[in-house]
Design an enzyme around this catalytic site. Structure first.
Site, short mmCIF file in Angstrom:
data_model
loop_
_atom_site.label_atom_id
_atom_site.label_comp_id
_atom_site.label_asym_id
_atom_site.label_seq_id
_atom_site.Cartn_x
_atom_site.Cartn_y
_atom_site.Cartn_z
N GLU A 1 0.83 -1.22 0.00
CA GLU A 1 0.00 0.00 0.00
C GLU A 1 0.86 1.26 0.00
OE1 GLU A 1 -2.80 -0.64 3.26
OE2 GLU A 1 -4.13 -1.66 1.85
N ASP B 1 -8.11 -9.15 4.11
CA ASP B 1 -7.90 -7.99 4.98
C ASP B 1 -8.98 -7.87 6.06
OD1 ASP B 1 -6.92 -5.71 6.06
OD2 ASP B 1 -7.54 -4.38 4.45
N GLU C 1 -12.75 -2.00 11.63
CA GLU C 1 -12.73 -1.30 10.35
C GLU C 1 -13.81 -1.80 9.40
OE1 GLU C 1 -8.98 -1.68 8.34
OE2 GLU C 1 -9.74 -0.83 6.47
C1 GCV Z 1 -2.61 0.67 8.23
C2 GCV Z 1 -6.06 -2.10 5.38
C3 GCV Z 1 -6.53 -0.83 6.02
C4 GCV Z 1 -5.40 0.20 6.11
C5 GCV Z 1 -4.24 -0.45 6.86
C6 GCV Z 1 -3.82 -1.72 6.12
C7 GCV Z 1 -2.71 -2.45 6.84
O1 GCV Z 1 -5.76 -1.87 4.03
O2 GCV Z 1 -7.61 -0.32 5.28
O3 GCV Z 1 -5.89 1.32 6.78
O4 GCV Z 1 -3.16 0.45 6.94
O5 GCV Z 1 -4.93 -2.58 6.04
O6 GCV Z 1 -3.03 -3.38 7.56
O7 GCV Z 1 -1.56 -2.10 6.67
#
Ligand code: GCV
Length: 719
Positions: A297, A371, A399
């Site tokens: 990411e 995720d 989340e």
């Molecule tokens: C900290 C998901 C979440 C992100 C998070 C990522 C991760 O994509 O939406 O906010 O980033 O996981 O675990 O690194």
């Protein structure tokens, strides 16, 4: 800010509910005390402790024994409604002592005679064991269990039990729904009482490590200014057995050190990290180590320099090793540009590296391959890296599970993951056999109630208990928390535990039944968006995951599709690939089937799908009714707060159900099964819902960037 009429209506309902909840909040039962409330037990329950304990005797000098004594004094005096002093040895005393044994943290509680006095001996392996033993003894009293003729011992099954905070240095929290960050960087190194209460809560459930900052890391946490503040926290938490870890930004040598590269094989980079580690250990001698999110990411990492994850991890591990530090390296990696199934990517990158990581590296793997979805099968890496130390990472903050609305207790979900059968190396091997650590993404913020709602505290609690013992019975954990938080009245305990135990499945049904995943609206992940298909990378689209069209729905991960099943042991893969064997709960994760496909129950897929959405909503409505009936037995302040939160959960569940059915029906063109009512609005109404701001989303942090931002034209992450 609202931008459409439908969203205004949804939010108006939600805000009214929230306002109703907030208006009843006074100070007495505001959730601050967590499960360490220590309100007097009912007189009938208190009677069993009439003659003991009488006092607390500390046999050896130690800051942890002092912390244990102070907690016992506070807790027992409150629970038993009489003063329990810290004193000399006497009949009925609790005696705190420890020896050097293993595993560190183990304890034994025993009724014995000491120098002629009948006492309760709390003895630990190391003084931290005594601290845990003291909390265990308190738990017995909090849950009204006998402490006569005691001989009870316990030991942590995992050596590292770690909370990962996704807190940014500017005070925001990525995916945080409980207010701003707990860490007051402006005030630190001054330590306020809340920092101690945080440590007490963690120690009470055996959490022994905390990562302070977001894995989307800001390199400045490694500067002397911040390290001084971090050191103050480490000093404050040492008596509670908590070691601090930091998320390290892989490109820190460039950003802080002025180097031209962060290549892990470059001698100047290695030297920079070595000096940095030495500097950290000078101020924090028991510093735990680093956690790294790399090449994921938009975060920098070794692949930027054509090196492997093992090259990157081992370089950092080498600078920590002389100090006894540990390097946690995350396996949450995927490329938005990749054409292969996202669920396969982490395995593809990491499984070939098994055995190549240094002995002080732990590879941290999310519970499922995508995720933190409401339901995922277990991550295939748990059966694929026998020569690597692994941690399981779960998300305590919700989340993808409705943020902080209502009740979604995750103990059952994590237990399901931990007990999943990997069949490697032994036919009966489970995920819990493959791990040496457990990490939980914290749901803690500066809200007065810490976690954003009374019931979200239960997820923090469950995380600690399962990290201590991954095989723990979730029902027992739920019951302990309930008794400690809501009291021992069976009229309260039974219904609350029942709600907790079914709440996650109800949420799965209302949001993503039958193995659907990632159907949330984009980016902020709040609310449904199964129709979304306009994201720049295909695998950010809910349509990528549901693959719904006029003929059917689901992601074919068998040999005719992405063949993700092949990443599991053959006997597991065979079952998952077989429509006669795959569990209904994972059907659409592994298979694409027609709308008229018949489940083993005889129901068509379409009817079953609608039925699951409805039963999820019905279960959540049921929790609302159960909670209403508890009004006479629960204090009004917390009752009103939970009632408001549950009403919001119900509104949101109806929204999820209706929006999803409206979309899928637009494709299947099938009538709703008898007894099911049509969505409240046409599909266009749900599709028009927009939110400009949702807590925890795109929290800015200098140096942190995310792919979703990058692809929208923002400057790319360094380097
Ligand atoms: C900290 C998901 C979440 C992100 C998070 C990522 C991760 O994509 O939406 O906010 O980033 O996981 O675990 O690194």
């Amino acid at each position: 800010m609202l931008s459409t009429t439908p969203v205004r209506l949804i939010l108006r309902g939600i805000l009214l509910v929230a306002a109703a909840a907030a208006s009843s909040i006074a100070s007495a039962e505001d959730g601050y005390d967590l499960w360490l409330r220590y309100r007097p037990l009912a007189p009938a329950l208190r009677a069993q402790y009439a003659t003991k304990p009488t006092a607390i005797f500390v046999e050896r000098r130690s800051s942890r024994l002092a912390a244990a004594a102070s907690e016992l004094q506070r807790g027992l005096s409150g629970l038993l409604a009489r003063p329990i002093p810290v004193s000399g040895l006497r009949d009925g005393a609790i005696v705190l002592t420890y020896t050097n044994c293993s595993p560190t943290g183990a304890y034994r509680l025993r009724s014995v005679r000491l120098h002629g006095h009948p006492v309760t001996l709390v003895s630990g392996c190391g003084d931290v064991g005594t601290l845990y033993g003291a909390f265990a003894l308190l738990r017995l009293v909090q849950t009204a269990r006998p402490i006569e003729h005691l001989d009870l011992s316990d030991a942590p099954k995992l050596s590292l039990r770690m909370l990962d905070h996704w807190d940014n240095l500017d005070g925001t929290v990525e995916r945080g729904y409980a207010g701003a960050s707990l860490w007051n960087w402006r005030e630190l190194p001054k330590i306020d009482k809340r920092m101690i209460d945080y440590a007490r809560a963690n120690a009470s459930i055996g959490i022994n490590a905390v990562v302070l900052n977001n894995v989307n890391a800001d390199a400045r946490i490694l500067t002397p200014l911040y390290l001084r503040k971090v050191a103050a926290l480490a000093d404050a938490w040492r008596p509670y057995g908590i070691r601090i870890f930091l998320s390290a930004r892989f490109s820190a040598p460039i950003e802080l050190g002025g180097l031209k590269t962060a290549d892990p094989l470059d001698p100047s980079v290695r030297a920079w990290w070595r000096a940095k580690a030495d500097e950290i250990y000078r101020v924090i001698p028991d510093f735990g180590g680093f956690l790294v999110k790399a090449n994921s990411e938009g975060q920098p990492g070794p692949q930027t320099y054509h090196r492997t994850h093992a090259d990157g991890a081992n370089m950092l591990a080498a600078v920590l090793a002389p100090h006894g530090g540990t390097l946690l390296w995350r396996a949450f990696v995927y490329s938005g540009a990749a054409t292969d199934d996202r669920a396969k990517q982490a395995y593809a990158e990491f499984a070939p590296l098994d055995g190549k990581f240094a002995s002080n590296v732990i590879v941290q793997v999310k519970n499922g391959p995508i995720d933190f979805q409401p339901r995922e099968p277990f991550h295939p890496l748990f059966g694929a890296m026998p020569h690597t130390r692994l941690a399981i990472e779960v998300q305590v903050t919700r989340e993808y599970l409705g943020e902080n609305a209502g009740i979604v207790w995750l103990g059952t979900m994590w237990s399901e993951a931990l007990r999943s059968r990997t069949a490697r190396p032994e036919p009966n091997s489970q995920v819990l056999d493959a791990i040496s650590a457990m990490a939980g993404v914290a749901n803690i913020g500066s809200d007065r109630d810490w976690s954003g709602s009374d019931f979200d505290q239960a997820n923090w609690y469950a995380f600690g208990r399962l990290a201590w013992n991954p095989a723990a019975d979730p029902a027992r954990v739920a019951e302990d928390w309930t008794r400690m938080t809501w009291g021992n009245d069976p009229r309260v305990v039974k219904p609350i535990v029942a709600m907790m135990m079914t709440s996650r499945e109800a949420t799965v049904d209302a949001m993503t039944p039958l193995g659907l995943a990632h159907q949330m609206a984009s980016d902020h992940h709040y609310g449904p968006g199964p129709w979304v298909s306009d994201q720049p990378a295909p695998l950010w689209n809910p349509t990528y995951y549901n693959r719904a069209d006029a003929h059917g729905i689901g992601f074919d991960r068998t040999a005719t599709g992405s063949n993700a099943v092949a990443q599991y042991a053959s006997q597991i893969a065979r079952c998952l690939a077989d429509l006669r064997c795959v569990p209904d709960s994972e059907l659409l994760w592994f298979h694409h089937v027609s709308w008229t496909y018949r489940l083993r129950s005889g129901e068509t897929l379409w009817n079953a799908l609608v039925d699951r959405y409805d039963s999820g909503v019905a279960d959540i409505a049921g929790m609302n009714s159960t909670w209403s009936r508890l009004a006479p037995h629960v204090d009004p302040q917390r009752h009103a707060a939970v009632a408001g939160s549950l009403r919001r959960q119900l509104l949101e569940a109806e929204w999820w159900r209706d929006a999803s059915i409206a979309y899928f029906q637009s494709l299947s063109k099938l009538p709703l099964p008898p007894g099911h009512s049509a969505p409240a609005h046409p599909l266009a109404w749900y599709e028009a819902v927009r939110f400009d701001t949702v807590p925890g989303f795109l929290a800015p942090g200098i140096g942190s960037c995310r792919t979703s931002v990058v692809t929208r034209g923002d400057p790319p992450c360094a380097p």
